[in-house]
Write a protein that holds these residues in place. Structure first.
Motif, PDB file in Angstrom:
ATOM      1  N   UNK A   1       0.488  -1.073  -0.450  1.00  0.00           N
ATOM      2  CA  UNK A   1       0.039  -0.051   0.036  1.00  0.00           C
ATOM      3  C   UNK A   1       0.903   0.938   0.028  1.00  0.00           C
ATOM      4  N   UNK A   2       0.493   2.363  -0.519  1.00  0.00           N
ATOM      5  CA  UNK A   2       1.308   3.603  -0.845  1.00  0.00           C
ATOM      6  C   UNK A   2       0.422   4.935  -0.934  1.00  0.00           C
ATOM      7  N   UNK A   3       0.618   5.914   0.118  1.00  0.00           N
ATOM      8  CA  UNK A   3      -0.517   6.093   0.128  1.00  0.00           C
ATOM      9  C   UNK A   3       0.714   8.205  -0.904  1.00  0.00           C
ATOM     10  N   UNK A   4      -0.350   8.995  -1.649  1.00  0.00           N
ATOM     11  CA  UNK A   4       0.140   9.401  -3.141  1.00  0.00           C
ATOM     12  C   UNK A   4      -0.758  10.421  -2.608  1.00  0.00           C
ATOM     13  N   UNK A   5       0.529  11.489  -2.786  1.00  0.00           N
ATOM     14  CA  UNK A   5       0.133  13.165  -2.922  1.00  0.00           C
ATOM     15  C   UNK A   5      -0.058  13.661  -4.592  1.00  0.00           C
ATOM     16  N   UNK A   6      -1.530  13.853  -4.531  1.00  0.00           N
ATOM     17  CA  UNK A   6      -2.988  13.825  -6.358  1.00  0.00           C
ATOM     18  C   UNK A   6      -3.149  15.448  -6.195  1.00  0.00           C
TER      19      UNK A   6
ATOM     20  N   UNK B   1      -3.355  19.839  -2.217  1.00  0.00           N
ATOM     21  CA  UNK B   1      -3.511  18.269  -3.028  1.00  0.00           C
ATOM     22  C   UNK B   1      -4.112  17.281  -1.830  1.00  0.00           C
ATOM     23  N   UNK B   2      -4.955  15.914  -2.084  1.00  0.00           N
ATOM     24  CA  UNK B   2      -5.158  15.276  -1.643  1.00  0.00           C
ATOM     25  C   UNK B   2      -4.347  14.258  -2.122  1.00  0.00           C
ATOM     26  N   UNK B   3      -4.617  12.837  -0.933  1.00  0.00           N
ATOM     27  CA  UNK B   3      -3.910  11.197  -1.335  1.00  0.00           C
ATOM     28  C   UNK B   3      -4.927  10.325  -1.654  1.00  0.00           C
ATOM     29  N   UNK B   4      -4.458  10.188  -2.385  1.00  0.00           N
ATOM     30  CA  UNK B   4      -5.181   8.366  -3.077  1.00  0.00           C
ATOM     31  C   UNK B   4      -4.236   6.880  -2.320  1.00  0.00           C
ATOM     32  N   UNK B   5      -4.213   6.035  -2.374  1.00  0.00           N
ATOM     33  CA  UNK B   5      -4.161   5.199  -1.859  1.00  0.00           C
ATOM     34  C   UNK B   5      -3.855   4.049  -2.838  1.00  0.00           C
ATOM     35  N   UNK B   6      -2.416   3.507  -3.779  1.00  0.00           N
ATOM     36  CA  UNK B   6      -2.373   2.686  -5.017  1.00  0.00           C
ATOM     37  C   UNK B   6      -1.812   1.187  -3.778  1.00  0.00           C
ATOM     38  N   UNK B   7      -2.844   0.621  -4.194  1.00  0.00           N
ATOM     39  CA  UNK B   7      -2.579  -1.268  -3.748  1.00  0.00           C
ATOM     40  C   UNK B   7      -2.506  -1.930  -4.381  1.00  0.00           C
TER      41      UNK B   7
END
Length: 414
Positions: free
Chosen positions: A106-111, A400-406
């Motif tokens: 799981x990676x929490x990325x700023x978008x 920005x906000x974040x999303x999770x890339x799994x």
């Protein structure tokens, strides 16, 4: 009007998808080109601004100051673009990463947020500041300024759009709503399908109208009923310097101090020299009974004064019995923007910082420092006085906000 806004929203969405994929180098190059274009078009910008100023002859002086551009203010806007180009790019930054017990990575990325709408009043610098920050953070922006600055804003957006086009980038990264009627603002507040977040910039009336009317998510920004409190052992020279700076340097802005509180043990010592300095700068003082007794030039304050944001050379003064009373008064009457205490007693300064419910709380410094540039953020999109998503000066990271890339290898949940 709604049809026009929908088309702008659609164009903004398409532009935002492109902007989200741009490299940092490409964005920085475009920002520098925008700065150069503004400098090259200074004469045209000033001419457009002069047309707005002529139409605004009957406006109060404090609003004219916000509207007026000078060669130096245009140079400052260009410098802001260059400063944003030097800042770290928040997009595609990974905040956290871990592997779960099931082997999922799981990676929490700023978008980017997507399409940012901004409704603002008579400050043309908002046009450039907002473009710089939204563009660098990968967002498209739809701007709706007031009628007072329409000529200036139209000129600025035209220059920015031409620069983007010359760089092979979408002009719809920055768009201006040219209809300055209330109807256009209200329609923009309902554009949920096309605007991801709405940010109002202006006086308390505008901000509250947007907060109460919009169905688009809103970040509430900065009406500033800001306070400076002189504690019992405050140094006289420091008190005079900070209070005068906080009130006088630019009284029309939201981080200017509007209220002065003094501990009763320091009031007789500090209020006369502070009042003398303020009166010398043309400040009208309104005070409670104890303040009026100490300085005859102070006029009686009304209950409404304690909640009012003057944006003018006016300041209300109150003598309090304790630090606790100062904190209670500020928390009850402030707009939760910026407050300051002047004290040599570190523990009392820390208590003030911990108990004051505002975005920025200072010890021995002017409230005028509440600013994105002063905080090292480059230009700012606004100063948030709410608690969700962002609080205080809003720079790149706050757009920005974040999303999770799994990523897995075939896992299913048992």
């Amino acid at each position: 009007m709604m049809e026009t806004l929908v088309k702008m929203g659609q164009a903004g969405k398409q532009a935002a998808r492109q902007l989200a994929l741009l490299s940092t180098a490409t964005k920085n190059q475009a920002l520098i080109a925008m700065a150069q274009a503004l400098e090259a078009q200074t004469t045209a910008i000033l001419a457009a601004n002069q047309a707005d100023l002529q139409a605004a002859e009957t406006m109060p002086a404090k609003f004219v100051d916000r509207l007026k551009l000078t060669p130096q203010r245009i140079a400052d806007m260009a410098a802001g673009l260059r400063q944003v180009a030097q800042l770290a790019d928040p997009v595609a930054k990974y905040d956290h990463g871990w592997v779960t017990k099931d082997g999922l990575q799981i990676m929490q990325r700023r978008v980017p947020l997507g399409v940012v709408g901004i409704i603002f009043e008579a400050r043309p610098n908002v046009t450039v500041d907002a473009t710089a920050l939204t563009f660098k953070s990968g967002n498209a922006v739809i701007l709706r300024g007031g009628k007072e600055a329409i000529q200036t804003n139209t000129c600025l957006v035209s220059i920015l759009q031409h620069t983007l086009t010359a760089q092979g980038l979408p002009a719809a990264a920055v768009q201006l709503v040219e209809d300055t009627s209330h109807a256009s603002a209200e329609a923009m507040m309902k554009l949920n399908d096309w605007i991801d977040v709405l940010i109002p910039r202006g006086g308390k009336g505008l901000i509250q109208r947007v907060v109460q009317t919009a169905t688009v998510p809103v970040i509430e920004t900065g009406a500033g009923n800001c306070h400076v409190y002189l504690d019992r052992q405050a140094d006289e020279a420091m008190a005079v310097a900070i209070v005068v700076n906080a009130k006088v340097q630019r009284p029309s802005v939201c981080n200017a101090a509007e209220k002065l509180l003094l501990h009763r043990e320091a009031a007789a010592r500090l209020l006369p020299p502070v009042a003398k300095a303020l009166l010398a700068h043309g400040v009208e003082l309104r005070g409670d009974q104890r303040a009026c007794q100490l300085v005859p030039e102070i006029k009686p304050a009304t209950p409404a004064d304690w909640d009012q944001e003057y944006n003018d050379l006016i300041m209300a003064v109150k003598v309090v019995d304790s630090l606790d009373e100062a904190i209670e008064h500020i928390n009850r009457h402030s707009t939760h923007h910026s407050e300051a205490i002047i004290t040599p007693e570190l523990a009392r300064g820390q208590a003030f910082q911990q108990q004051i419910d505002s975005a920025c709380v200072y010890v021995n410094a002017s409230t005028r420092f509440t600013d994105g540039s002063e905080f090292g953020f480059g230009a700012e999109i606004g100063i948030s006085t709410q608690k969700l998503h962002a609080r205080g000066p809003m720079g790149l990271a706050q757009l920005t906000t974040t999303k999770y890339e799994i990523t897995g290898n075939g896992q299913v949940r048992g």
